[in-house]
Write a protein that holds these residues in place. Structure first.
Motif, PDB file in Angstrom:
ATOM      1  N   ARG A  23      12.490  27.631   8.274  1.00  0.00           N
ATOM      2  CA  ARG A  23      13.369  26.670   8.967  1.00  0.00           C
ATOM      3  C   ARG A  23      12.905  26.431  10.399  1.00  0.00           C
ATOM      4  O   ARG A  23      12.928  25.301  10.881  1.00  0.00           O
ATOM      5  N   ARG A  24      12.484  27.501  11.078  1.00  0.00           N
ATOM      6  CA  ARG A  24      12.008  27.336  12.463  1.00  0.00           C
ATOM      7  C   ARG A  24      10.742  26.477  12.505  1.00  0.00           C
ATOM      8  O   ARG A  24      10.610  25.602  13.364  1.00  0.00           O
TER       9      ARG A  24
ATOM     10  N   ASP B  64       9.912  24.253  10.246  1.00  0.00           N
ATOM     11  CA  ASP B  64      10.346  22.902   9.881  1.00  0.00           C
ATOM     12  C   ASP B  64      10.940  22.175  11.081  1.00  0.00           C
ATOM     13  O   ASP B  64      10.656  20.993  11.312  1.00  0.00           O
ATOM     14  N   THR B  65      11.778  22.857  11.840  1.00  0.00           N
ATOM     15  CA  THR B  65      12.401  22.258  13.020  1.00  0.00           C
ATOM     16  C   THR B  65      11.341  21.839  14.030  1.00  0.00           C
ATOM     17  O   THR B  65      11.395  20.733  14.584  1.00  0.00           O
ATOM     18  N   ARG B  66      10.374  22.707  14.253  1.00  0.00           N
ATOM     19  CA  ARG B  66       9.286  22.386  15.179  1.00  0.00           C
ATOM     20  C   ARG B  66       8.452  21.217  14.661  1.00  0.00           C
ATOM     21  O   ARG B  66       8.029  20.348  15.437  1.00  0.00           O
TER      22      ARG B  66
ATOM     23  N   ALA C 148      10.304  17.983  15.226  1.00  0.00           N
ATOM     24  CA  ALA C 148      10.329  17.654  16.655  1.00  0.00           C
ATOM     25  C   ALA C 148       8.986  17.101  17.138  1.00  0.00           C
ATOM     26  O   ALA C 148       8.949  16.238  18.020  1.00  0.00           O
TER      27      ALA C 148
ATOM     28  N   ARG D 243      13.080  17.802   6.248  1.00  0.00           N
ATOM     29  CA  ARG D 243      14.325  17.018   6.391  1.00  0.00           C
ATOM     30  C   ARG D 243      15.348  17.412   5.333  1.00  0.00           C
ATOM     31  O   ARG D 243      16.531  17.526   5.619  1.00  0.00           O
TER      32      ARG D 243
ATOM     33  N   ALA E 161      16.913  20.598   6.242  1.00  0.00           N
ATOM     34  CA  ALA E 161      17.817  20.473   7.375  1.00  0.00           C
ATOM     35  C   ALA E 161      18.990  19.548   7.070  1.00  0.00           C
ATOM     36  O   ALA E 161      19.839  19.320   7.924  1.00  0.00           O
TER      37      ALA E 161
ATOM     38  N   GLN F 287      18.807  16.321   6.570  1.00  0.00           N
ATOM     39  CA  GLN F 287      18.677  15.062   7.289  1.00  0.00           C
ATOM     40  C   GLN F 287      18.308  13.890   6.397  1.00  0.00           C
ATOM     41  O   GLN F 287      18.380  12.755   6.815  1.00  0.00           O
TER      42      GLN F 287
END
Length: 143
Positions: free
Chosen positions: A100-101, A103-105, A108, A136, A139, A141
């Motif tokens: 997840r970390r 993926d978030t990066r 971004a 996505r 998350a 999204q």
């Protein structure tokens, strides 16, 4: 008469072709040679490290994939290939939090990275797009 980089790239392409075709036995047979070829590269580029890590992913060698992602990201923390490779390696290791970390990066850094026009991002665009879609979905999204 091929350079070490050209030999490694050919092996990468062969392994990815086998993986896409579902030729598991061929991947298992040729992956150790391709991994060894990448280990011998003098001063590998981020793209070559990505190839090394992708071979490790299809060969189910999570620690090698993670090491290559970490090395790419040490030099460039927002490298899209390093981030997607890190997420794949984390998933292989069943580390959902790390995935997840990454993926978030990745999400971004995605727009700026794609806007950079880097050749390796163009070459691996389909993989980047798949990883972004997966990130996505994870998350919540959508697209």
């Amino acid at each position: 008469n091929l350079s070490p980089s050209e030999r490694s790239n050919r092996r990468y392409m062969r392994i990815m072709g086998y993986a896409e075709a579902g030729a598991v036995d061929s991947v298992a047979f040729f992956a150790p040679m391709a991994l060894a070829a990448h280990e011998m590269l003098p001063g590998p580029t981020a793209d070559e490290r990505y190839h090394f890590g992708r071979i490790a992913v299809v060969a189910n060698v999570a620690d090698v994939a993670r090491a290559q992602a970490d090395t790419i990201l040490q030099g460039e923390p927002a490298n899209l290939l390093g981030l997607l490779l890190g997420a794949r390696a984390a998933r292989m290791a069943s580390d959902a939090g790390a995935a997840r970390r990454f993926d978030t990066r990745l999400l971004a850094a995605l727009q700026a990275g794609l806007a950079s026009g880097r050749e390796e991002y163009t070459l691996h665009r389909a993989e980047i797009d798949r990883a972004a879609d997966e990130a996505r979905k994870g998350a919540g999204q959508g697209k």
